[in-house]
Motif scaffolding. Structure first.
Motif, PDB file in Angstrom:
ATOM      1  N   LEU A  72       0.842  -1.196   0.000  1.00  0.00           N
ATOM      2  CA  LEU A  72       0.000   0.000   0.000  1.00  0.00           C
ATOM      3  C   LEU A  72       0.879   1.249   0.000  1.00  0.00           C
ATOM      4  N   HIS A  73       1.950   1.218   0.770  1.00  0.00           N
ATOM      5  CA  HIS A  73       2.891   2.342   0.810  1.00  0.00           C
ATOM      6  C   HIS A  73       3.416   2.634  -0.600  1.00  0.00           C
ATOM      7  N   LEU A  74       3.826   1.609  -1.307  1.00  0.00           N
ATOM      8  CA  LEU A  74       4.326   1.789  -2.668  1.00  0.00           C
ATOM      9  C   LEU A  74       3.232   2.284  -3.612  1.00  0.00           C
ATOM     10  N   SER A  75       2.032   1.776  -3.455  1.00  0.00           N
ATOM     11  CA  SER A  75       0.904   2.227  -4.282  1.00  0.00           C
ATOM     12  C   SER A  75       0.599   3.700  -4.032  1.00  0.00           C
ATOM     13  N   GLU A  76       0.663   4.106  -2.781  1.00  0.00           N
ATOM     14  CA  GLU A  76       0.403   5.501  -2.436  1.00  0.00           C
ATOM     15  C   GLU A  76       1.492   6.418  -2.981  1.00  0.00           C
ATOM     16  N   ILE A  77       2.733   5.965  -2.932  1.00  0.00           N
ATOM     17  CA  ILE A  77       3.818   6.750  -3.513  1.00  0.00           C
ATOM     18  C   ILE A  77       3.569   6.931  -5.010  1.00  0.00           C
ATOM     19  N   HIS A  78       3.210   5.861  -5.679  1.00  0.00           N
ATOM     20  CA  HIS A  78       2.923   5.933  -7.109  1.00  0.00           C
ATOM     21  C   HIS A  78       1.770   6.893  -7.381  1.00  0.00           C
ATOM     22  N   ARG A  79       0.756   6.849  -6.534  1.00  0.00           N
ATOM     23  CA  ARG A  79      -0.420   7.709  -6.709  1.00  0.00           C
ATOM     24  C   ARG A  79      -0.077   9.190  -6.555  1.00  0.00           C
ATOM     25  N   ILE A  80       0.710   9.538  -5.536  1.00  0.00           N
ATOM     26  CA  ILE A  80       0.959  10.956  -5.260  1.00  0.00           C
ATOM     27  C   ILE A  80       2.048  11.571  -6.139  1.00  0.00           C
ATOM     28  N   LEU A  81       2.906  10.737  -6.733  1.00  0.00           N
ATOM     29  CA  LEU A  81       3.965  11.273  -7.590  1.00  0.00           C
ATOM     30  C   LEU A  81       3.394  11.839  -8.888  1.00  0.00           C
ATOM     31  N   LYS A  82       3.953  12.976  -9.296  1.00  0.00           N
ATOM     32  CA  LYS A  82       3.627  13.530 -10.605  1.00  0.00           C
ATOM     33  C   LYS A  82       4.207  12.605 -11.676  1.00  0.00           C
ATOM     34  N   PRO A  83       3.653  12.630 -12.885  1.00  0.00           N
ATOM     35  CA  PRO A  83       4.283  11.877 -13.972  1.00  0.00           C
ATOM     36  C   PRO A  83       5.742  12.325 -14.123  1.00  0.00           C
ATOM     37  N   GLY A  84       6.653  11.376 -14.173  1.00  0.00           N
ATOM     38  CA  GLY A  84       8.074  11.694 -14.257  1.00  0.00           C
ATOM     39  C   GLY A  84       8.698  12.027 -12.921  1.00  0.00           C
ATOM     40  N   GLY A  85       7.913  11.906 -11.826  1.00  0.00           N
ATOM     41  CA  GLY A  85       8.436  12.170 -10.485  1.00  0.00           C
ATOM     42  C   GLY A  85       9.463  11.132 -10.083  1.00  0.00           C
ATOM     43  N   THR A  86      10.147  11.404  -8.975  1.00  0.00           N
ATOM     44  CA  THR A  86      11.247  10.550  -8.528  1.00  0.00           C
ATOM     45  C   THR A  86      10.969   9.976  -7.148  1.00  0.00           C
ATOM     46  N   LEU A  87      11.296   8.711  -6.973  1.00  0.00           N
ATOM     47  CA  LEU A  87      11.246   8.039  -5.678  1.00  0.00           C
ATOM     48  C   LEU A  87      12.657   7.620  -5.316  1.00  0.00           C
ATOM     49  N   LEU A  88      13.079   7.995  -4.115  1.00  0.00           N
ATOM     50  CA  LEU A  88      14.326   7.485  -3.549  1.00  0.00           C
ATOM     51  C   LEU A  88      13.926   6.667  -2.332  1.00  0.00           C
ATOM     52  N   LEU A  89      14.083   5.352  -2.427  1.00  0.00           N
ATOM     53  CA  LEU A  89      13.671   4.430  -1.377  1.00  0.00           C
ATOM     54  C   LEU A  89      14.873   3.607  -0.950  1.00  0.00           C
ATOM     55  N   THR A  90      15.083   3.527   0.356  1.00  0.00           N
ATOM     56  CA  THR A  90      16.148   2.680   0.881  1.00  0.00           C
ATOM     57  C   THR A  90      15.575   1.739   1.919  1.00  0.00           C
ATOM     58  N   THR A  91      16.275   0.657   2.126  1.00  0.00           N
ATOM     59  CA  THR A  91      15.960  -0.282   3.187  1.00  0.00           C
ATOM     60  C   THR A  91      17.279  -0.944   3.616  1.00  0.00           C
ATOM     61  N   PRO A  92      17.430  -1.231   4.889  1.00  0.00           N
ATOM     62  CA  PRO A  92      18.688  -1.872   5.312  1.00  0.00           C
ATOM     63  C   PRO A  92      18.897  -3.206   4.608  1.00  0.00           C
ATOM     64  N   SER A  93      20.149  -3.473   4.307  1.00  0.00           N
ATOM     65  CA  SER A  93      20.486  -4.742   3.664  1.00  0.00           C
ATOM     66  C   SER A  93      21.927  -5.068   4.025  1.00  0.00           C
ATOM     67  N   PRO A  94      22.279  -6.338   4.031  1.00  0.00           N
ATOM     68  CA  PRO A  94      23.669  -6.698   4.302  1.00  0.00           C
ATOM     69  C   PRO A  94      24.658  -6.025   3.360  1.00  0.00           C
ATOM     70  N   LEU A  95      24.231  -5.740   2.136  1.00  0.00           N
ATOM     71  CA  LEU A  95      25.116  -5.081   1.176  1.00  0.00           C
ATOM     72  C   LEU A  95      25.424  -3.636   1.585  1.00  0.00           C
ATOM     73  N   GLY A  96      24.550  -3.045   2.403  1.00  0.00           N
ATOM     74  CA  GLY A  96      24.755  -1.668   2.818  1.00  0.00           C
ATOM     75  C   GLY A  96      25.616  -1.525   4.066  1.00  0.00           C
ATOM     76  N   LYS A  97      25.916  -2.610   4.734  1.00  0.00           N
ATOM     77  CA  LYS A  97      26.704  -2.539   5.996  1.00  0.00           C
ATOM     78  C   LYS A  97      28.009  -1.769   5.832  1.00  0.00           C
ATOM     79  N   PRO A  98      28.794  -1.996   4.773  1.00  0.00           N
ATOM     80  CA  PRO A  98      30.050  -1.232   4.640  1.00  0.00           C
ATOM     81  C   PRO A  98      29.822   0.277   4.552  1.00  0.00           C
ATOM     82  N   VAL A  99      28.725   0.689   3.942  1.00  0.00           N
ATOM     83  CA  VAL A  99      28.421   2.103   3.819  1.00  0.00           C
ATOM     84  C   VAL A  99      28.088   2.704   5.172  1.00  0.00           C
ATOM     85  N   LEU A 100      27.353   1.957   5.988  1.00  0.00           N
ATOM     86  CA  LEU A 100      26.969   2.449   7.306  1.00  0.00           C
ATOM     87  C   LEU A 100      28.160   2.506   8.229  1.00  0.00           C
TER      88      LEU A 100
END
Length: 100
Positions: A72-100
Motif C-alpha cells: 500500500l505504501h508503494l501504491s500511495e507513492i505511485h499515486r501521489i507522484l507527478k508523472p516523471g516524479g522521482t522516488l528514492l527508497l532505501t531499506t537496510p540490507s547486508p550489502l549496505g553494511k560497509p556504507v553504514l
C-alpha cells in the motif's frame, strides 16, 4: 516516516534543495512547520492525505521494512507522484553494511 521534527526535510528546505516540503509521521512536532515545510500526522500503512499527482520527489528512507502494508505504501507513492516524479527508497540490507 520523516521523524518527529523532520530533520532531513528541514535541511532540504533551508538549503533550498526543495522549495516546499511535506513530511509524514505518526507523531510530528507541528512547531517546526513553516510556510515552506508542512508536517502531516498520518500512518504510512494507510492512504495518504496528499493529492494525486502532486509530488515531484518522494524520499522513503529506511521506512518500508517497518510497515505492515508495504505494498500500500508503494501504491500511495505511485499515486501521489507527478508523472516523471522521482522516488528514492532505501531499506537496510547486508550489502549496505560497509556504507553504514
Amino acid at each position: 516516516g520523516c521523524g518527529r521534527t523532520a530533520p532531513l526535510l528541514q535541511h532540504l528546505v533551508v538549503s533550498q534543495f526543495v522549495t516546499t516540503g511535506v513530511g509524514v509521521d505518526l507523531a510530528p512536532d507541528f512547531n517546526v512547520q513553516t510556510d515552506r515545510l508542512k508536517l502531516l500526522k498520518a500512518d504510512l500503512n494507510q492512504t495518504l492525505p496528499i493529492a494525486t499527482g502532486s509530488v515531484d520527489l518522494v524520499l522513503s528512507l529506511a521506512v518500508i521494512e517497518h510497515l505492515t502494508e508495504p505494498n500500500l505504501h508503494l501504491s500511495e507513492i505511485h499515486r501521489i507522484l507527478k508523472p516523471g516524479g522521482t522516488l528514492l527508497l532505501t531499506t537496510p540490507s547486508p550489502l549496505g553494511k560497509p556504507v553504514l
